[in-house]
Design an enzyme around this catalytic site. Structure first.
Site: not given
Length: 160
Positions: A42, A45-47
């Site tokens: 995550a 994935g956020d970046a």
């Protein structure tokens, strides 16, 4: 203060590190990518998600950065991502759904300020899925999922 063991692990050859990232030709296998904790997936994935949103906005129109930022925060937030995963969920493979669920069920240790806990967890699962696909360098599948997700975001914007 960081332990010397941690510092040793962090001090790696920067050229080697760069060659093992986005520009590398060797993706992680499904098994290798699954070995990461869901919160680590995550985190990545956020970046990746934020970068995709920014790139999409920049390509859509050359606008002042303040306007770009205001548009990006409409898409880069837990509520929007929770809505996106609802639309995408039926399109996921068994493995992708398992990654989403691992991310959703992970205990982050922080309480969201601007989202309810259910949306925050769904968004974490969505980000874990994006991080997983990125590590596998499955950019075609990532693009398919993002198209569905952004279509759902556009639908919601038109409803408002």
């Amino acid at each position: 203060m960081l332990s010397s063991d941690y510092e040793t692990k962090v001090k790696i050859n920067k050229k080697e590190l760069l060659n093992s990232t986005l520009f590398s030709s060797s993706p992680l296998t499904k098994t290798e990518a699954k070995q990461f904790s869901p919160l680590t997936l995550a985190f990545l994935g956020d970046a990746v998600y934020s970068l995709l949103v920014r790139e999409m906005l920049v390509k859509a129109a050359n606008r002042p950065t303040n306007a770009l930022h205001k548009e990006s925060i409409k898409l880069v937030n837990a509520n929007c991502q929770a809505e996106m995963i609802k639309k995408v969920l039926n399109e996921l493979t068994e493995d992708e759904e398992a990654i989403f669920k691992r991310g959703r069920n992970a205990k982050a240790g922080t309480v969201p300020k601007n989202a309810d806990l259910v949306d925050y967890r769904r968004a974490t699962g969505f980000e874990a899925l994006i991080g997983y696909l990125h590590l596998k360098k499955d950019f075609i599948r990532l693009n398919e999922i993002m198209e569905i997700a952004f279509d759902s975001a556009e639908d919601k914007k038109q409803e408002e």
